[in-house]
Design a protein around this motif. Structure first.
Motif: not given
Length: 349
Positions: A191-197, A218-224
């Motif tokens: 969640y923190r990684r997505q906040r600073i994406y 972006r999709l791959s990042d969300l699914l990792t």
């Protein structure tokens, strides 16, 4: 054990109360396993003598043999009766003694480490285990009293039941919390990684020279979800590397001074160092995107983003970077950057 299962064991073995003996062997294994868990936790913090590490196994084995022998020697009507009589008195003494040793040994360790744990989930887990194993002590005392005086108050018997219930439930819940804590942490770091994406992408677009590997979609990042801490840490490092790269390439003492003056003159609540930092970063970012020549001027490091935590992945650090991204997208920063540096598309004509 369910009554039907106990009856099936009795019928299958042809031995009266064999189902009750099976319950005893399962329970003593449980007690030994919890004590072993506590001693394993203690071993992480300090050396544990070999005899103590082997104590759960040795005590369980001795108690199991004693229980089976005494069960075989006891008269059928005395086995697991309301009152301990004959050979069953020895069984009661052995069982109560074994239970107290395992309960006190485990509870002492769980209380010690439960009060020292920094992780909220692990602290809750250890304290639940501590309370659960501690509840076993009054249960065993009540059980001993009932074995030698079956006419005790019904309230005392009910209290023993609830102590036993609390022990088994709290120990199970405590172990479950400890098991899911890694999943909780992984989700939190994701969640923190997505906040600073968005901040990471904004700065990486202006500093492609720093890219070592092709960024994920972006999709791959969300699914990792694997290696969540490492990926979050790397993202924070990438952001700070990009900002330092922009400062070394396109910042100047004059730009930083202008950024400070603009922040001081701002009437917003963000009239502080963060706003000044965002101003010069946005101006340097636009220069980088426009392909402006690098300046390589010696500038003050005072307006680099602040470090708010001991680790890059901690909440305060992530919150600061999110605030920085909001400042970069604010009207005041955009006005400053437009005044001192045109947008890339404006610079190109």
């Amino acid at each position: 054990m369910q009554a039907q299962v106990g009856a099936w064991i009795d019928t299958t073995t042809g031995v009266a109360k064999a189902g009750e003996l099976a319950v005893t062997l399962i329970a003593l294994t449980d007690f030994a396993a919890v004590w072993w868990l506590a001693l394993t936790l203690r071993t992480v913090d300090r050396p544990t003598p070999a005899w103590l590490r082997r104590a759960p196994l040795v005590c369980a084995a001795v108690t199991a043999v004693a229980a089976c022998v005494l069960f075989a020697l006891a008269a059928e009507e005395h086995r697991y009766g309301e009152r301990a009589e004959g050979v069953w008195v020895a069984y009661a003494v052995v069982w109560i003694g074994y239970g107290l040793v395992t309960a006190v040994g485990a509870a002492a360790v769980f209380w010690r480490y439960g009060l020292r744990m920094h992780s909220p989930a692990l602290r809750a887990s250890m304290l639940l285990l501590a309370v659960g194993t501690s509840a076993e002590v009054p249960y065993l005392v009540i059980r001993a009293v009932r074995w030698f005086d079956p006419e005790v108050s019904p309230a005392l018997a009910l209290a023993g039941f609830w102590c036993s219930f609390a022990r088994f439930v709290l120990v199970a819940v405590g172990c479950s919390l400890a098991a899911i804590d890694p999943l909780r942490k992984a989700s939190l770091f994701w969640y923190r990684r997505q906040r600073i994406y968005r901040l990471w992408r904004l700065l990486r677009q202006a500093t492609p020279e720093l890219l070592v590997v092709t960024p994920r979609s972006r999709l791959s990042d969300l699914l990792t979800f694997r290696n969540s801490w490492e990926l979050l840490h790397q993202r924070v490092i990438d952001i700070r590397d990009s900002i330092i790269f922009l400062r070394d390439g396109w910042a100047s003492p004059e730009l930083l001074s202008e950024a400070v003056r603009h922040a001081d003159a701002s009437s917003t609540s963000e009239r502080d160092r963060l706003l000044a930092t965002a101003c010069w970063i946005e101006a340097a970012r636009r220069d980088a995107l426009a392909g402006a020549p690098r300046r390589h001027e010696e500038v003050d490091q005072g307006l680099l983003p602040e470090v708010h935590a001991r680790e890059s992945t901690m909440p305060r650090e992530i919150t600061y970077l999110v605030r920085l991204h909001r400042s970069l997208a604010s009207r005041h920063v955009s006005e400053f950057a437009t005044r001192v540096r045109p947008r890339p598309q404006d610079a190109l004509g």
